[in-house]
Design a protein around this motif. Structure first.
Motif, PDB file in Angstrom:
ATOM      1  N   THR A 116      23.644 -67.521-113.411  1.00  0.00           N
ATOM      2  CA  THR A 116      23.051 -66.267-112.931  1.00  0.00           C
ATOM      3  C   THR A 116      21.907 -65.752-113.803  1.00  0.00           C
ATOM      4  N   PRO A 117      22.009 -65.752-115.147  1.00  0.00           N
ATOM      5  CA  PRO A 117      20.879 -65.234-115.931  1.00  0.00           C
ATOM      6  C   PRO A 117      19.569 -65.988-115.682  1.00  0.00           C
ATOM      7  N   TYR A 118      19.683 -67.292-115.459  1.00  0.00           N
ATOM      8  CA  TYR A 118      18.470 -68.075-115.211  1.00  0.00           C
ATOM      9  C   TYR A 118      17.974 -67.886-113.780  1.00  0.00           C
ATOM     10  N   THR A 119      18.885 -67.935-112.810  1.00  0.00           N
ATOM     11  CA  THR A 119      18.447 -67.810-111.413  1.00  0.00           C
ATOM     12  C   THR A 119      17.837 -66.442-111.148  1.00  0.00           C
ATOM     13  N   ALA A 120      18.245 -65.424-111.900  1.00  0.00           N
ATOM     14  CA  ALA A 120      17.632 -64.103-111.740  1.00  0.00           C
ATOM     15  C   ALA A 120      16.153 -64.150-112.098  1.00  0.00           C
ATOM     16  N   GLN A 121      15.810 -64.918-113.135  1.00  0.00           N
ATOM     17  CA  GLN A 121      14.405 -65.066-113.511  1.00  0.00           C
ATOM     18  C   GLN A 121      13.619 -65.814-112.431  1.00  0.00           C
ATOM     19  N   VAL A 122      14.227 -66.875-111.905  1.00  0.00           N
ATOM     20  CA  VAL A 122      13.564 -67.659-110.861  1.00  0.00           C
ATOM     21  C   VAL A 122      13.347 -66.809-109.613  1.00  0.00           C
ATOM     22  N   ASP A 123      14.358 -66.020-109.242  1.00  0.00           N
ATOM     23  CA  ASP A 123      14.224 -65.142-108.072  1.00  0.00           C
ATOM     24  C   ASP A 123      13.071 -64.169-108.265  1.00  0.00           C
ATOM     25  N   TRP A 124      12.959 -63.598-109.463  1.00  0.00           N
ATOM     26  CA  TRP A 124      11.863 -62.660-109.734  1.00  0.00           C
ATOM     27  C   TRP A 124      10.511 -63.360-109.594  1.00  0.00           C
ATOM     28  N   PHE A 125      10.414 -64.585-110.093  1.00  0.00           N
ATOM     29  CA  PHE A 125       9.154 -65.313-110.050  1.00  0.00           C
ATOM     30  C   PHE A 125       8.682 -65.509-108.614  1.00  0.00           C
ATOM     31  N   PHE A 126       9.582 -65.977-107.742  1.00  0.00           N
ATOM     32  CA  PHE A 126       9.176 -66.264-106.370  1.00  0.00           C
ATOM     33  C   PHE A 126       9.092 -65.000-105.506  1.00  0.00           C
ATOM     34  N   GLU A 127       9.994 -64.068-105.705  1.00  0.00           N
ATOM     35  CA  GLU A 127      10.032 -62.892-104.827  1.00  0.00           C
ATOM     36  C   GLU A 127       9.038 -61.819-105.241  1.00  0.00           C
ATOM     37  N   LYS A 128       8.783 -61.709-106.526  1.00  0.00           N
ATOM     38  CA  LYS A 128       7.891 -60.653-107.019  1.00  0.00           C
ATOM     39  C   LYS A 128       6.506 -61.189-107.378  1.00  0.00           C
ATOM     40  N   LEU A 129       6.454 -62.121-108.331  1.00  0.00           N
ATOM     41  CA  LEU A 129       5.157 -62.605-108.790  1.00  0.00           C
ATOM     42  C   LEU A 129       4.410 -63.352-107.690  1.00  0.00           C
ATOM     43  N   LEU A 130       5.131 -64.202-106.927  1.00  0.00           N
ATOM     44  CA  LEU A 130       4.496 -64.958-105.852  1.00  0.00           C
ATOM     45  C   LEU A 130       4.814 -64.403-104.476  1.00  0.00           C
ATOM     46  N   GLY A 131       5.404 -63.238-104.426  1.00  0.00           N
ATOM     47  CA  GLY A 131       5.778 -62.638-103.144  1.00  0.00           C
ATOM     48  C   GLY A 131       4.621 -61.923-102.474  1.00  0.00           C
ATOM     49  N   ASP A 132       4.928 -61.205-101.412  1.00  0.00           N
ATOM     50  CA  ASP A 132       3.901 -60.452-100.680  1.00  0.00           C
ATOM     51  C   ASP A 132       3.354 -59.327-101.551  1.00  0.00           C
ATOM     52  N   ARG A 133       2.085 -59.067-101.387  1.00  0.00           N
ATOM     53  CA  ARG A 133       1.445 -57.991-102.133  1.00  0.00           C
ATOM     54  C   ARG A 133       0.884 -56.966-101.161  1.00  0.00           C
ATOM     55  N   THR A 134       0.751 -55.750-101.662  1.00  0.00           N
ATOM     56  CA  THR A 134       0.183 -54.685-100.834  1.00  0.00           C
ATOM     57  C   THR A 134      -1.332 -54.843-100.829  1.00  0.00           C
ATOM     58  N   LEU A 135      -1.802 -55.598 -99.842  1.00  0.00           N
ATOM     59  CA  LEU A 135      -3.227 -55.881 -99.726  1.00  0.00           C
ATOM     60  C   LEU A 135      -3.729 -55.419 -98.366  1.00  0.00           C
ATOM     61  N   PRO A 136      -4.975 -54.989 -98.291  1.00  0.00           N
ATOM     62  CA  PRO A 136      -5.511 -54.575 -96.992  1.00  0.00           C
ATOM     63  C   PRO A 136      -5.642 -55.772 -96.059  1.00  0.00           C
ATOM     64  N   PRO A 137      -5.476 -55.551 -94.757  1.00  0.00           N
ATOM     65  CA  PRO A 137      -5.660 -56.654 -93.804  1.00  0.00           C
ATOM     66  C   PRO A 137      -7.065 -57.228 -93.922  1.00  0.00           C
ATOM     67  N   GLY A 138      -7.181 -58.508 -93.612  1.00  0.00           N
ATOM     68  CA  GLY A 138      -8.489 -59.139 -93.667  1.00  0.00           C
ATOM     69  C   GLY A 138      -8.587 -60.151 -94.782  1.00  0.00           C
ATOM     70  N   ARG A 139      -9.745 -60.178 -95.451  1.00  0.00           N
ATOM     71  CA  ARG A 139     -10.047 -61.245 -96.397  1.00  0.00           C
ATOM     72  C   ARG A 139      -9.060 -61.301 -97.560  1.00  0.00           C
ATOM     73  N   ALA A 140      -8.715 -60.167 -98.141  1.00  0.00           N
ATOM     74  CA  ALA A 140      -7.834 -60.164 -99.315  1.00  0.00           C
ATOM     75  C   ALA A 140      -6.457 -60.705 -98.972  1.00  0.00           C
ATOM     76  N   ARG A 141      -5.920 -60.273 -97.845  1.00  0.00           N
ATOM     77  CA  ARG A 141      -4.587 -60.724 -97.464  1.00  0.00           C
ATOM     78  C   ARG A 141      -4.584 -62.220 -97.127  1.00  0.00           C
ATOM     79  N   ARG A 142      -5.633 -62.684 -96.448  1.00  0.00           N
ATOM     80  CA  ARG A 142      -5.719 -64.112 -96.128  1.00  0.00           C
ATOM     81  C   ARG A 142      -5.912 -64.939 -97.406  1.00  0.00           C
TER      82      ARG A 142
END
Length: 294
Positions: free
Chosen positions: A106-132
């Motif tokens: 669990t301590p390690y998988t929590a770090q991996v989850d953060w990496f994919f869900e937060k760092l590489l997850g969806d970001r609050t970006l305006p529609p259009g070029r930035a989001r694409r």
């Protein structure tokens, strides 16, 4: 700079489908490569990285699907999504068995989850070029990662040394079923990237990010397992351990991994030029876990 369009190997295309799999872990020991905790735990890192990583693949590809205009590629991506979802679940199912044997990841998988869900997850970006742009960055990263999952899939299908040292047959079946499907669908991620973007600079840049991230998390995972293995005392894994096991054939060889880098960065690269689809399909037809645990 323009990007040379790679040529796939003829007659490699197969219809992708998600297979129902079943693996019984009751008899699998903690060190399923007998007498070799380092090899065991180096490969065990897959069970920590893949569930979160492949859920991320599925999430990103569902966002990419509306941009796909080629009908065959769309079907391939849908098949890829189905297979990756099953891969994630199959590796996730190993974790309760590891906990039962005294290794709580669990301590390690929590770090991996953060990496994919937060760092590489969806970001609050305006529609259009930035989001694409952010979507294309992640599509390109997945193509780079899939180069290495196909490399590892081809390796494990041919890793006879694991059989010779008496590796647990259930774990080998899980790894080879997964590896065979990685070889089977090895072209999809790259073809999706080429269809949606195909820029060489993006391909090279995201390869560097993907390779660096994989290397970082893999060495951390091996260290985590070795330090928390209840049967070991003050075990310190090293790169030399990896190189030696590669020479024995129980892990991928370091020279082979290094040679895979210029292949992916070649402008004429196409994943179908690597691996053997017929071999992968033959294993899938005979895999106990992929055929109802027979």
């Amino acid at each position: 700079m323009s990007n040379t369009q790679p040529a796939p190997v003829a007659s490699e295309h197969v219809e992708l489908k998600a297979r129902k799999v079943s693996f019984d872990w009751e008899e699998t020991p903690l060190h399923w490569v007998p007498g070799d905790p380092f090899t065991t735990h180096t490969i065990n890192v897959l069970h920590l990285l893949l569930p979160a990583g492949e859920r991320w693949f599925v999430h990103v590809y569902k966002q990419a699907l509306p941009y796909v205009t080629d009908d065959r590629l769309r079907e391939d991506v849908i098949g890829f999504i189905g297979q990756e979802a099953i891969h994630s679940q199959a590796h996730d199912d190993v974790l309760p068995h590891l906990r039962k044997l005294g290794l709580d990841p669990t301590p390690y998988t929590a770090q991996v989850d953060w990496f994919f869900e937060k760092l590489l997850g969806d970001r609050t970006l305006p529609p259009g070029r930035a989001r694409r742009w952010w979507l294309m960055e992640r599509v390109a990263m997945i193509a780079a990662i899939e180069h290495y999952t196909a490399f590892l899939g081809d390796w494990v299908l041919n890793a006879d040394a694991l059989d010779r040292v008496g590796a647990d047959p259930t774990m080998l079946d899980l790894l080879r079923w997964h590896g065979a499907e990685e070889v089977e669908h090895r072209s999809v991620a790259f073809e999706l990237f080429m269809h949606l973007d195909g820029g060489y600079r993006r391909r090279a840049r995201t390869w560097a990010v993907a390779f660096g991230g994989l290397a970082f998390f893999w060495q951390r995972g091996v260290r985590f397992f070795m330090e928390n293995d209840p049967s070991l005392f003050a075990a310190k894994p090293s790169l030399a351990d990896f190189v030696r096991r590669g020479r024995r054939g129980v892990l991928p060889s370091t020279p082979a991994m290094l040679r895979s880098v210029p292949r992916y960065l070649s402008r004429s690269y196409h994943p179908s030029q690597e691996g053997d689809t017929a071999q992968a399909l033959a294993y899938l037809a005979s895999s106990p876990g992929a055929n109802g645990g027979r």
